[in-house]
Design a protein around this motif. Structure first.
Motif, PDB file in Angstrom:
ATOM      1  N   LEU A   5      33.787   2.702  89.961  1.00  0.00           N
ATOM      2  CA  LEU A   5      34.003   3.692  89.271  1.00  0.00           C
ATOM      3  C   LEU A   5      35.354   4.635  89.408  1.00  0.00           C
ATOM      4  O   LEU A   5      36.180   4.857  88.760  1.00  0.00           O
ATOM      5  N   SER A   6      35.283   4.937  90.912  1.00  0.00           N
ATOM      6  CA  SER A   6      36.391   5.801  91.099  1.00  0.00           C
ATOM      7  C   SER A   6      37.801   5.069  91.225  1.00  0.00           C
ATOM      8  O   SER A   6      38.829   6.010  91.695  1.00  0.00           O
ATOM      9  N   HIS A   7      37.925   3.912  90.862  1.00  0.00           N
ATOM     10  CA  HIS A   7      39.174   3.453  90.673  1.00  0.00           C
ATOM     11  C   HIS A   7      40.158   3.973  89.536  1.00  0.00           C
ATOM     12  O   HIS A   7      40.999   4.244  89.370  1.00  0.00           O
ATOM     13  N   HIS A   8      39.199   4.600  88.658  1.00  0.00           N
ATOM     14  CA  HIS A   8      39.864   5.355  87.338  1.00  0.00           C
ATOM     15  C   HIS A   8      39.084   6.666  87.195  1.00  0.00           C
ATOM     16  O   HIS A   8      38.047   6.480  86.291  1.00  0.00           O
ATOM     17  N   PRO A   9      39.348   7.351  87.964  1.00  0.00           N
ATOM     18  CA  PRO A   9      38.555   8.676  87.895  1.00  0.00           C
ATOM     19  C   PRO A   9      38.530   9.305  86.606  1.00  0.00           C
ATOM     20  O   PRO A   9      37.373   9.558  86.058  1.00  0.00           O
ATOM     21  N   GLY A  10      39.568   9.256  85.942  1.00  0.00           N
ATOM     22  CA  GLY A  10      39.611  10.077  84.560  1.00  0.00           C
ATOM     23  C   GLY A  10      38.798   9.088  83.612  1.00  0.00           C
ATOM     24  O   GLY A  10      37.605   9.816  83.130  1.00  0.00           O
ATOM     25  N   ARG A  11      38.926   7.829  83.634  1.00  0.00           N
ATOM     26  CA  ARG A  11      38.032   7.093  82.652  1.00  0.00           C
ATOM     27  C   ARG A  11      36.362   7.292  83.063  1.00  0.00           C
ATOM     28  O   ARG A  11      35.714   7.560  82.154  1.00  0.00           O
ATOM     29  N   SER A  12      36.332   7.297  84.323  1.00  0.00           N
ATOM     30  CA  SER A  12      34.966   7.419  84.983  1.00  0.00           C
ATOM     31  C   SER A  12      34.412   8.732  84.619  1.00  0.00           C
ATOM     32  O   SER A  12      32.799   8.782  84.161  1.00  0.00           O
ATOM     33  N   ALA A  13      35.286   9.598  84.379  1.00  0.00           N
ATOM     34  CA  ALA A  13      34.651  10.990  84.282  1.00  0.00           C
ATOM     35  C   ALA A  13      34.133  11.047  82.663  1.00  0.00           C
ATOM     36  O   ALA A  13      33.174  11.691  82.237  1.00  0.00           O
TER      37      ALA A  13
END
Lengths: 207, 204
Positions: A5-13
């Motif tokens: 998830l944290s590879h794309h923090p924005g998307r994950s959020a």
């Protein structure tokens, strides 16, 4: 899951926010709150997990500065203890169903007063501190489950008495399984427990 | 301020705040269930009740307000119930028999309200009443036909009815006392029939 998830923090959020909102929809609430077991053992843990993931999405440096602002690990742990125990009261469970404000309080406090602060505190907790949090959680779950099984009365006006007994059994079983899992990680991981503390971890607690 | 000091200070603050929330949320560590909370709250401030229209076992239509000026014992039942409501019938009978004869009907009455109006027509209510010697005057068995009225009455009393898997219902069962002013003033456990009757006698 969290690592990917944290590879794309924005998307994950965004995904996390959507999931949070989904849980808050009347359909999801009705279904998850229709039985005591689902309410206590699915919906409420999911809300805590949302807080946990949210905290992990926060960059490490921000986490540290937040932790310092909150006065270190122990205030966070204490807040989590109080908030999580509160929602184990039968009365709080009933209130969440009959009083919309209680429901709002539940949806806010479980992620932000339990999951989120626990993650902040976790890296700074020693093994003993973590052991305290875990064993406290196991025993609370087991004792409450046992109380629900043996209670001579219906403790929640909104739930059937056999639902209460089922929830009790699930809680006892969950606490035993979790306990053995935790014990296992202690033995396998050379005594550091699940989720090894990072370099700045043990021995440098703030409290 | 050093971090350690701050940590202790904030921990103490969080602990006192948490304790306060628990104290507040359980009425001073006394009410851990919604059922106890309901009873504590009624004792503290007797609650006004909606004036609903009822139909008794003789098909007679009346209003809850008609009882104003009398003490009224209320319980909630459904006549198909095979467990608690049966003992409720016995308990109500016991309470009636503990009240001085001259007060019955004049200053004190009993009312069993069914929350299952679809099934509990006057015939079924009558059957239930006859099983326990409810005469239809001192002790009436009644239903509230209007769904919205019934719900507002249940809400005011704090009764939650949920269907069980056998086609019946589960509900919180208790003895309720409505004062002369029409306000709900006491809720007690169903195994406290004698203290309940003593309370009534003291108020007569």
């Amino acid at each position: 899951m969290i690592a990917t998830l944290s590879h794309h923090p924005g998307r994950s959020a965004l995904a996390l926010g959507v999931f949070y909102l989904l849980l808050a929809t009347p359909i999801a609430r009705d279904w998850l709150e229709a039985s005591m077991s689902r309410h206590m053992l699915v919906q409420m843990p999911l809300l805590v997990v949302i807080g946990i993931i949210a905290a992990r999405l926060v960059p490490g440096r921000t986490q540290d500065s937040l932790l310092i602002r909150f006065g270190g690990a122990w205030p966070c742990v204490i807040a989590a203890l109080f908030a999580s125990s509160y929602w184990m009261l039968p009365r709080a469970l009933d209130a969440a169903l009959t009083d919309p404000w209680a429901e709002v309080a539940k949806f806010l406090s479980l992620p932000f007063l339990v999951g989120f602060p626990l993650v902040l505190a976790w890296r700074r907790l020693t093994l003993i501190g973590r052991g305290f949090v875990w064993t406290n959680f196991f025993s609370m779950l087991a004792v409450l489950g046992w109380l629900y099984i043996v209670a001579p009365v219906r403790v929640c006006n909104s739930y059937l008495v056999n639902d209460q007994e089922n929830a009790g059994w699930y809680m006892v079983i969950a606490s035993v399984l979790l306990f053995f899992w935790w014990l296992g990680t202690l033995l396998v991981g050379g005594g550091v427990g699940p989720d090894k503390p990072d370099q700045s971890g043990p021995g440098r607690t703030f409290a | 301020m050093s971090l350690a000091k701050r940590s202790v200070l904030i921990s103490a603050l969080v602990t006192s705040l948490g304790t306060w929330v628990f104290w507040w949320g359980t009425d001073g560590f006394t009410a851990f269930t919604a059922e106890t909370a309901r009873r504590v709250e009624i004792l503290r401030s007797p609650r006004a009740l909606p004036d609903v229209t009822l139909e008794d076992q003789n098909g007679k239509i009346f209003h809850l307000k008609d009882y104003q000026g009398k003490l009224l014992a209320v319980d909630f039942i459904f006549t198909r119930c095979t467990t608690l409501c049966r003992s409720m019938g016995m308990i109500f009978k016991q309470i009636r028999d503990l009240i001085p004869q001259e007060s019955l009907g004049r200053d004190f009455a009993l009312l069993s309200i069914s929350f299952d109006p679809e099934h509990d027509d006057p015939a079924n209510l009558k059957k239930y009443g006859e099983a326990y010697g409810a005469d239809g005057q001192i002790w009436r068995i009644a239903r509230v036909q209007d769904k919205a009225e019934l719900q507002s009455l249940l809400d005011a009393f704090g009764i939650i009815v949920i269907p069980d898997q056998f086609g019946g219902f589960e509900h919180n069962t208790a003895l309720h006392l409505v004062g002369r002013d029409g306000r709900l003033r006491l809720i007690s456990d169903i195994d406290k029939a004698i203290p309940f009757a003593e309370q009534v006698v003291a108020l007569l």
